[in-house]
Design an enzyme around this catalytic site. Structure first.
Site, mmCIF file in Angstrom:
data_model
loop_
_atom_site.group_PDB
_atom_site.id
_atom_site.type_symbol
_atom_site.label_atom_id
_atom_site.label_comp_id
_atom_site.label_asym_id
_atom_site.label_seq_id
_atom_site.Cartn_x
_atom_site.Cartn_y
_atom_site.Cartn_z
ATOM 1 C CD GLU A 124 -2.596 -1.177 2.601
ATOM 2 O OE1 GLU A 124 -3.893 -1.450 2.544
ATOM 3 O OE2 GLU A 124 -2.156 -1.048 3.664
HETATM 4 C C1 TNX Z 1 -4.019 -3.893 4.782
HETATM 5 S S1 TNX Z 1 -2.685 -6.101 4.346
HETATM 6 C C2 TNX Z 1 -2.931 -3.512 5.180
HETATM 7 C C3 TNX Z 1 -2.553 -3.293 6.723
HETATM 8 C C4 TNX Z 1 -3.911 -2.880 7.359
HETATM 9 C C5 TNX Z 1 -4.914 -4.224 7.007
HETATM 10 C C6 TNX Z 1 -6.263 -4.140 7.688
HETATM 11 C C7 TNX Z 1 -1.504 -5.470 4.095
HETATM 12 C C8 TNX Z 1 -0.203 -5.847 3.636
HETATM 13 N N1 TNX Z 1 -1.834 -4.107 4.620
HETATM 14 O O1 TNX Z 1 -1.935 -2.116 6.828
HETATM 15 O O2 TNX Z 1 -3.694 -3.009 8.661
HETATM 16 O O3 TNX Z 1 -5.356 -3.928 5.613
HETATM 17 O O4 TNX Z 1 -6.956 -5.394 7.334
#
Ligand code: TNX
Length: 503
Positions: A307
């Site tokens: 992300e």
């Molecule tokens: C996505 S999954 C994220 C996290 C959040 C999560 C909450 C991923 C690699 N990154 O930063 O905490 O969703 O479900």
């Protein structure tokens, strides 16, 4: 016709034959064998039953523990409960897992405590069976992490991934960059108290994990999820990128938007990035990786990669290549979330962690496959099956729903080798992550983790063709874990789907 109940074992063993009745547990029962395993068994039996096994000769029955490399594959064991108990581990881990199985056979009935007679031969399907704990969104101290290790290793998980940094906090002391823990660790999501591990704290966690045959995988999330770094060292981090989605979501939740250089306590994602074209950034990454590698006996360092929505793609790919190369230069194998597979030149052998859906969307499958093309492999954490922070039901008080609502059956019924078009041998195994935006205490963590972690334990350990490897059997065997969790103080969620038993 009444079918016989399956033996109350989770994860289901490769082969299990029930014997006749029970071998009574008495205080004259003697345990012999390697002292660590014998002590762990005796303590768990006592916590559960109040009965202390003896070490003296001449009891009525004996529990013999030993390691014999001839027995079976790594982590395997053979267990017999007849007029004595014998557990033979292929290695120390196998012996530990045999002990966990024996503890599941320990039951109380009107006649008192006893071990169900059985003959078990067992070994894992996957060498990688992981859980993740996010200690950045909310901080969990050393004792809480140790409890988490105890409760998950009892289900034969052998890797603990610690998510040590995120926008909301930095959780491990780094000598070369001391302001990280001075300035960036005091708070958590919603302004709750934070915390951090000293190096000695961290060593204590690693040692405790090793005593339960768990490898710790430290993660420093880069280049995004780095707002907290900018609270200590603003020159390393770009100003936040406020997308429309982030603005809308923050307003809906009543959370303040991130401000460069100031503590962030919301749970928006994707707004932060380290400066990709500053050499200081790579000095920082190298120092952090080196100091963490020194604390890490296991082979892996996870460098994040998820992300980074505000980082331009070319910059992201450049960062992925340089950061994975640094991990290799510091003597470890990099692990990264699947997005880093977008970088052509990601370091060879990097392990990808797939967190897309069971039916992949967009570029996720191609990104994941690129790790394999570069000689690496994959850990499967399909978000709509394996995410422990998703709610059980729409109205469950803890957790999120962005990936799915995941009841116990949904957690159980997924096949990690069926998600991506890569050879089965490229799948190292699974990991079930617990993100902690909504969990403030260890008890709240446990309510999301248990019982679903038991479903993932079976997905990771049990062969697909094991006779009991199906939902109808699993839910009954799972229900039989309640007395073990109660004895250990694990706050599991008593989901309606499961016929919970008292003993
Ligand atoms: C996505 S999954 C994220 C996290 C959040 C999560 C909450 C991923 C690699 N990154 O930063 O905490 O969703 O479900």
């Amino acid at each position: 016709m009444v079918l016989p109940l399956p033996l109350p074992l989770v994860p289901a063993p490769v082969s299990v034959v029930a014997g006749d009745g029970r071998l009574p547990l008495t205080a004259t029962m003697r345990v012999s064998g390697p002292s660590v395993a014998a002590d762990q068994l005796a303590s768990a039996v006592e916590r559960r039953s109040g009965i202390r096994l003896s070490a003296a000769e001449g009891g009525e029955a004996e529990i013999r523990l030993r390691v014999d490399p001839a027995i079976s594959a790594a982590e395997g064991y053979a267990l017999t409960v007849a007029d004595d108990v014998e557990i033979v581990g292929a290695d120390d881990a196998g012996l530990f897992y045999g002990v966990q199985t024996l503890l599941q056979l320990l039951r109380e009935d009107d006649g008192g405590w006893g071990f169900l007679r059985a003959e078990v031969a067992d070994q894992p399907r996957f060498g990688r069976r992981g859980v993740m704990l996010d200690v950045a969104r909310h901080f969990f101290d050393v004792d809480e992490v140790k409890s988490f290790i105890d409760s998950t290793s009892a289900l034969k998980f052998n890797h603990l991934h610690l998510h040590l940094s995120d926008d909301q906090g930095w959780r491990i002391h780094i000598d070369a960059w001391p302001k990280l823990t001075e300035l960036s660790s005091a708070t958590s999501v919603d302004g709750h108290p934070g915390g951090f591990y000293t190096k000695d704290d961290y060593r204590e966690i690693v040692a405790h994990a090793a005593s339960r045959h768990m490898v710790v995988i430290p993660e420093i999330d880069l280049p995004g999820h780095t707002h907290a770094i900018g609270v200590a060292y603003p020159e390393l981090v770009e100003a936040p990128v406020i997308s429309e989605g982030l603005a809308a979501e923050s307003e809906r939740l009543g959370q303040a938007l991130p401000v460069h250089g100031r503590t962030y306590t919301g749970w928006g994602v994707g707004h932060s990035s380290v400066r990709i074209h500053e050499e200081r950034t790579y000095e920082f990454v190298r120092d952090v990786v080196r100091e963490i590698a020194e604390l890490t006996p296991g082979p892996y360092i996870h460098i994040g990669g998820d992300e980074s929505l505000g980082t331009p793609q070319d910059d992201f790919d450049l960062f992925a290549e340089r950061a994975t190369a640094i991990v290799i230069e510091e003597g470890k194998t990099p692990v990264a979330w699947h997005e880093m597979g977008s970088a052509d030149g990601i370091a060879e052998g990097t392990v990808g962690q797939y967190w897309g859906m069971k039916v992949p969307r967009g570029s996720h499958a191609a990104e994941a496959a690129h790790f394999v093309e570069r000689g690496g492999a994959l850990i499967m954490s399909a978000a709509d099956a394996a995410y422990l922070d998703m709610k059980y039901t729409e109205d469950y008080p803890l957790g999120l729903t962005w990936a799915a609502v995941i009841d116990v059956r949904t957690a159980y019924e997924w096949e990690p080798t069926a998600v991506l078009a890569v050879p089965d041998a490229a799948i190292l195994g699974i990991e079930a992550p617990l993100w902690s935006e909504t969990t403030r205490t260890l008890g709240e963590v446990e309510q999301l983790v248990f019982p679903r972690a038991a479903a993932h334990a079976e997905v990771g350990w049990s062969p697909q063709e094991a006779p009991e490897r199906n939902w109808e059997s699993f839910r009954v065997r799972l229900g039989a874990q309640a007395p073990l969790w109660k004895a250990e103080g694990v706050e599991f969620h008593p989901a309606d789907e499961i016929p919970w038993s008292d003993r």
